[in-house]
Motif scaffolding. Structure first.
Motif, PDB file in Angstrom:
ATOM      1  N   ILE A  91     -23.786   9.330  10.784  1.00 49.51           N
ATOM      2  CA  ILE A  91     -24.192   9.271  12.288  1.00 49.51           C
ATOM      3  C   ILE A  91     -25.107  10.354  12.168  1.00 49.51           C
ATOM      4  CG2 ILE A  91     -23.297   9.497  14.747  1.00 49.51           C
ATOM      5  CD1 ILE A  91     -20.526   8.350  13.865  1.00 49.51           C
ATOM      6  N   ASP A  92     -26.044   9.834  13.000  1.00 46.36           N
ATOM      7  CA  ASP A  92     -27.472  11.016  12.888  1.00 46.36           C
ATOM      8  C   ASP A  92     -27.045  11.816  14.226  1.00 46.36           C
ATOM      9  OD1 ASP A  92     -29.162   9.520  11.107  1.00 46.36           O
ATOM     10  OD2 ASP A  92     -28.678   7.997  12.352  1.00 46.36           O
ATOM     11  N   PHE A  93     -26.423  11.540  15.530  1.00 49.72           N
ATOM     12  CA  PHE A  93     -26.439  12.221  16.565  1.00 49.72           C
ATOM     13  C   PHE A  93     -24.849  12.161  17.211  1.00 49.72           C
ATOM     14  CE2 PHE A  93     -30.882  11.426  16.354  1.00 49.72           C
ATOM     15  CZ  PHE A  93     -31.398  12.550  16.451  1.00 49.72           C
ATOM     16  N   VAL A  94     -24.480  13.258  17.786  1.00 46.88           N
ATOM     17  CA  VAL A  94     -22.948  13.159  18.384  1.00 46.88           C
ATOM     18  C   VAL A  94     -23.203  14.203  19.554  1.00 46.88           C
ATOM     19  CG1 VAL A  94     -21.920  15.018  16.800  1.00 46.88           C
ATOM     20  CG2 VAL A  94     -20.616  13.327  18.052  1.00 46.88           C
ATOM     21  N   ARG A  95     -22.471  13.771  20.602  1.00 49.12           N
ATOM     22  CA  ARG A  95     -22.471  14.491  21.702  1.00 49.12           C
ATOM     23  C   ARG A  95     -20.679  14.909  21.729  1.00 49.12           C
ATOM     24  NH1 ARG A  95     -18.456  14.927  25.097  1.00 49.12           N
ATOM     25  NH2 ARG A  95     -18.565  12.997  25.096  1.00 49.12           N
ATOM     26  N   VAL A  96     -20.523  16.100  22.070  1.00 48.05           N
ATOM     27  CA  VAL A  96     -19.017  16.598  21.887  1.00 48.05           C
ATOM     28  C   VAL A  96     -18.815  17.770  22.728  1.00 48.05           C
ATOM     29  CG1 VAL A  96     -19.356  18.001  19.822  1.00 48.05           C
ATOM     30  CG2 VAL A  96     -16.901  17.074  20.287  1.00 48.05           C
ATOM     31  N   ASN A  97     -17.605  18.052  23.197  1.00 54.61           N
ATOM     32  CA  ASN A  97     -17.278  19.205  23.951  1.00 54.61           C
ATOM     33  C   ASN A  97     -17.257  20.354  23.217  1.00 54.61           C
ATOM     34  OD1 ASN A  97     -15.038  21.083  25.412  1.00 54.61           O
ATOM     35  ND2 ASN A  97     -16.431  20.072  26.954  1.00 54.61           N
ATOM     36  N   THR A  98     -17.520  21.465  23.673  1.00 56.54           N
ATOM     37  CA  THR A  98     -17.358  22.824  22.914  1.00 56.54           C
ATOM     38  C   THR A  98     -15.958  22.977  22.381  1.00 56.54           C
ATOM     39  OG1 THR A  98     -18.961  23.845  24.290  1.00 56.54           O
ATOM     40  CG2 THR A  98     -17.490  25.380  23.273  1.00 56.54           C
ATOM     41  N   THR A  99     -14.909  22.693  23.079  1.00 53.81           N
ATOM     42  CA  THR A  99     -13.590  23.047  22.543  1.00 53.81           C
ATOM     43  C   THR A  99     -13.295  22.762  21.242  1.00 53.81           C
ATOM     44  OG1 THR A  99     -12.713  23.398  25.014  1.00 53.81           O
ATOM     45  CG2 THR A  99     -11.062  23.023  23.270  1.00 53.81           C
ATOM     46  N   PRO A 100     -13.164  21.197  20.987  1.00 52.96           N
ATOM     47  CA  PRO A 100     -13.039  20.722  19.561  1.00 52.96           C
ATOM     48  C   PRO A 100     -13.940  21.185  18.443  1.00 52.96           C
ATOM     49  CG  PRO A 100     -13.900  18.851  21.089  1.00 52.96           C
ATOM     50  CD  PRO A 100     -13.439  20.176  21.948  1.00 52.96           C
ATOM     51  N   LEU A 101     -15.208  21.582  19.070  1.00 53.26           N
ATOM     52  CA  LEU A 101     -16.336  21.897  18.211  1.00 53.26           C
ATOM     53  C   LEU A 101     -15.788  23.619  17.482  1.00 53.26           C
ATOM     54  CD1 LEU A 101     -19.665  20.910  19.656  1.00 53.26           C
ATOM     55  CD2 LEU A 101     -18.500  20.430  17.487  1.00 53.26           C
ATOM     56  N   THR A 102     -14.992  24.233  17.851  1.00 51.52           N
ATOM     57  CA  THR A 102     -14.475  25.425  17.212  1.00 51.52           C
ATOM     58  C   THR A 102     -13.835  25.231  15.958  1.00 51.52           C
ATOM     59  OG1 THR A 102     -12.441  25.403  18.606  1.00 51.52           O
ATOM     60  CG2 THR A 102     -14.028  26.771  19.488  1.00 51.52           C
ATOM     61  N   GLU A 103     -13.206  24.056  15.740  1.00 50.59           N
ATOM     62  CA  GLU A 103     -12.837  23.754  14.373  1.00 50.59           C
ATOM     63  C   GLU A 103     -13.963  23.898  13.339  1.00 50.59           C
ATOM     64  OE1 GLU A 103     -10.314  20.185  12.023  1.00 50.59           O
ATOM     65  OE2 GLU A 103     -10.383  20.378  14.416  1.00 50.59           O
ATOM     66  N   PHE A 104     -15.267  23.570  13.844  1.00 50.98           N
ATOM     67  CA  PHE A 104     -16.346  23.410  12.983  1.00 50.98           C
ATOM     68  C   PHE A 104     -17.124  24.803  12.992  1.00 50.98           C
ATOM     69  CE2 PHE A 104     -15.075  19.293  14.158  1.00 50.98           C
ATOM     70  CZ  PHE A 104     -14.794  18.705  13.184  1.00 50.98           C
ATOM     71  N   ASN A 105     -17.172  25.498  14.192  1.00 51.43           N
ATOM     72  CA  ASN A 105     -17.987  26.689  14.333  1.00 51.43           C
ATOM     73  C   ASN A 105     -17.130  27.438  15.106  1.00 51.43           C
ATOM     74  OD1 ASN A 105     -19.704  28.463  15.008  1.00 51.43           O
ATOM     75  ND2 ASN A 105     -21.238  27.136  16.188  1.00 51.43           N
ATOM     76  N   ASP A 106     -16.590  28.705  14.526  1.00 51.55           N
ATOM     77  CA  ASP A 106     -15.828  29.690  15.186  1.00 51.55           C
ATOM     78  C   ASP A 106     -16.505  30.227  16.411  1.00 51.55           C
ATOM     79  OD1 ASP A 106     -13.660  29.045  13.538  1.00 51.55           O
ATOM     80  OD2 ASP A 106     -14.117  30.776  12.211  1.00 51.55           O
ATOM     81  N   GLN A 107     -17.963  30.658  16.195  1.00 52.81           N
ATOM     82  CA  GLN A 107     -18.558  31.023  17.172  1.00 52.81           C
ATOM     83  C   GLN A 107     -18.733  30.712  18.541  1.00 52.81           C
ATOM     84  OE1 GLN A 107     -21.735  33.949  15.426  1.00 52.81           O
ATOM     85  NE2 GLN A 107     -21.564  32.512  13.851  1.00 52.81           N
ATOM     86  N   ILE A 108     -18.877  29.209  18.612  1.00 52.44           N
ATOM     87  CA  ILE A 108     -19.082  28.610  19.760  1.00 52.44           C
ATOM     88  C   ILE A 108     -18.130  28.682  20.646  1.00 52.44           C
ATOM     89  CG2 ILE A 108     -18.273  26.156  19.288  1.00 52.44           C
ATOM     90  CD1 ILE A 108     -21.776  27.103  20.506  1.00 52.44           C
ATOM     91  N   GLY A 109     -16.869  29.216  20.222  1.00 44.14           N
ATOM     92  CA  GLY A 109     -15.720  29.274  21.077  1.00 44.14           C
ATOM     93  C   GLY A 109     -15.908  30.373  22.150  1.00 44.14           C
ATOM     94  N   VAL A 110     -16.892  31.029  21.972  1.00 44.78           N
ATOM     95  CA  VAL A 110     -17.031  31.953  23.046  1.00 44.78           C
ATOM     96  C   VAL A 110     -17.238  31.423  24.420  1.00 44.78           C
ATOM     97  CG1 VAL A 110     -19.443  32.269  22.949  1.00 44.78           C
ATOM     98  CG2 VAL A 110     -18.340  34.296  23.722  1.00 44.78           C
ATOM     99  N   LEU A 111     -17.770  30.231  24.366  1.00 42.34           N
ATOM    100  CA  LEU A 111     -18.166  29.648  25.833  1.00 42.34           C
ATOM    101  C   LEU A 111     -16.766  29.113  26.428  1.00 42.34           C
ATOM    102  CD1 LEU A 111     -21.513  27.912  24.785  1.00 42.34           C
ATOM    103  CD2 LEU A 111     -21.086  29.727  26.047  1.00 42.34           C
ATOM    104  N   ALA A 112     -15.742  29.096  25.507  1.00 41.12           N
ATOM    105  CA  ALA A 112     -14.579  28.697  26.389  1.00 41.12           C
ATOM    106  C   ALA A 112     -13.522  29.875  26.847  1.00 41.12           C
ATOM    107  CB  ALA A 112     -13.614  27.990  25.471  1.00 41.12           C
TER     108      ALA A 112
END
Length: 331
Positions: A91-112
């Motif tokens: 898949i070329d692009f995806v739109r996803v919420n910050t919360t489940p993305l913390t599994e792939f990127n720890d730092q983005i969790g600050v926004l939660a």
């Protein structure tokens, strides 16, 4: 356009999905390259509207050399599966919420983190500024490329028992949360009893008294029909984790520097359309639930709520300290 290879089973699986939903005989030609964007919300939902605007702008800016097909409604799998397929280049692009993305990127969790921003204006000034761009860059090394943030509103508490105006009113209430340690810690710091539960079980659990309440934004409160049971909605906006528009690193590596710039511009410019759609849906939702008898509990003093969640900052402060300091410094 040459693309990196993906596992045979994955390519076969993805091909079946795409061919079932598209009548074109080929996705690539010398004149145009067709790309895929995964979106799990319905066709008229604000994030889908934003994704379609991004697709339109890409085609416009590249003079038709690229076309992006938006597969809404979870046609390409749930959020986690779509992210994994994007990492693999299927898949070329995806739109996803910050919360489940913390599994792939720890730092983005600050926004939660709770009560991170003072208001919406401040939040979007930061997310569309340098610190926001730097946060998107933290996806480097994850086979994902951060393009832009989309609006997901503010999450607030609602319940069947009583109006919640202060943290003291939360005590003893069983509140449904996402299956996230951070989500659990936030509710428990406020004195509630955090109850992790699948979203699809919330309605019946509210009916049966298994839980007293939940937390979400106005559109979700409305579209889920939770307002028919849980009449008390507290507008304290304790969490405002945004959505993220991501590209596959495999795709990104094939693009020229000029095309990368155009794709990034399209993503940034699509934010305005997405946020307008979100604001419209929020207003409709607010009006509808109010007319149906929901009591909107206005919070006068956010400071006491911030003080109550200090244990959450004590626990996660070291992990997110750099970003919390930067966000505070640039306010």
């Amino acid at each position: 356009m040459k693309r990196k290879a993906v596992p045979i089973w994955l390519a076969f699986f993805t091909a079946i999905i795409l061919l079932a939903g598209c009548s074109e005989s080929a996705f690539h030609s010398e004149e145009k390259t067709t790309l895929i964007l995964a979106e799990n919300q319905p066709v008229d939902y604000p994030t889908t509207i934003g994704a379609k605007e991004f697709a339109r702008l890409v085609e416009e800016k590249t003079d038709g050399r690229y076309e992006i097909k938006v597969y809404h409604g979870g046609q390409l799998g749930d959020e986690k599966s779509a992210v994994e397929l994007t990492q693999l280049g299927a898949i070329d692009f995806v739109r996803v919420n910050t919360t489940p993305l913390t599994e792939f990127n720890d730092q983005i969790g600050v926004l939660a983190m709770p009560f991170l921003f003072d208001d919406e204006e401040e939040k979007w000034n930061l997310l569309t500024g340098q610190v926001g761009n730097d946060l998107l860059d933290t996806f480097a090394g994850s086979k994902l490329v951060g393009l832009a943030f989309y609006d997901s509103g503010e999450r607030s508490f609602y319940n069947t028992v009583r109006p919640i105006k202060t943290p003291e009113d939360m005590k003893g209430l069983k509140i449904r949360v996402q299956s996230s340690e951070l989500a659990i810690d936030i509710v428990e710091s406020l004195g509630g009893s955090a109850t992790p539960m699948d979203y699809g079980e919330v309605y019946s659990s509210l009916q049966n008294g298994v839980i007293d309440g939940a937390e979400n934004n106005f559109p979700s409160y409305y579209t889920s029909n939770h307002y028919n049971i849980a009449k008390y909605f507290t507008t304290n906006g304790f969490q405002g984790a945004p959505e993220v528009l991501l590209a596959s690193q495999d795709l990104w590596d094939t693009l020229s520097e000029e095309d990368r710039k155009l794709f990034k511009e399209a993503a940034i410019e699509s934010i305005e359309v997405q946020r307008e759609a979100w604001a419209e849906l929020t207003e409709v939702s607010r009006e509808t639930v109010t007319e149906a008898g929901s009591e909107l509990v206005e919070v006068d003093d956010i400071n006491e709520w911030r003080e109550a969640v200090q244990p959450v900052y004590d626990k996660y402060g070291d992990e997110f300290s750099e970003w919390i300091e930067r966000l505070s410094a640039e306010k």
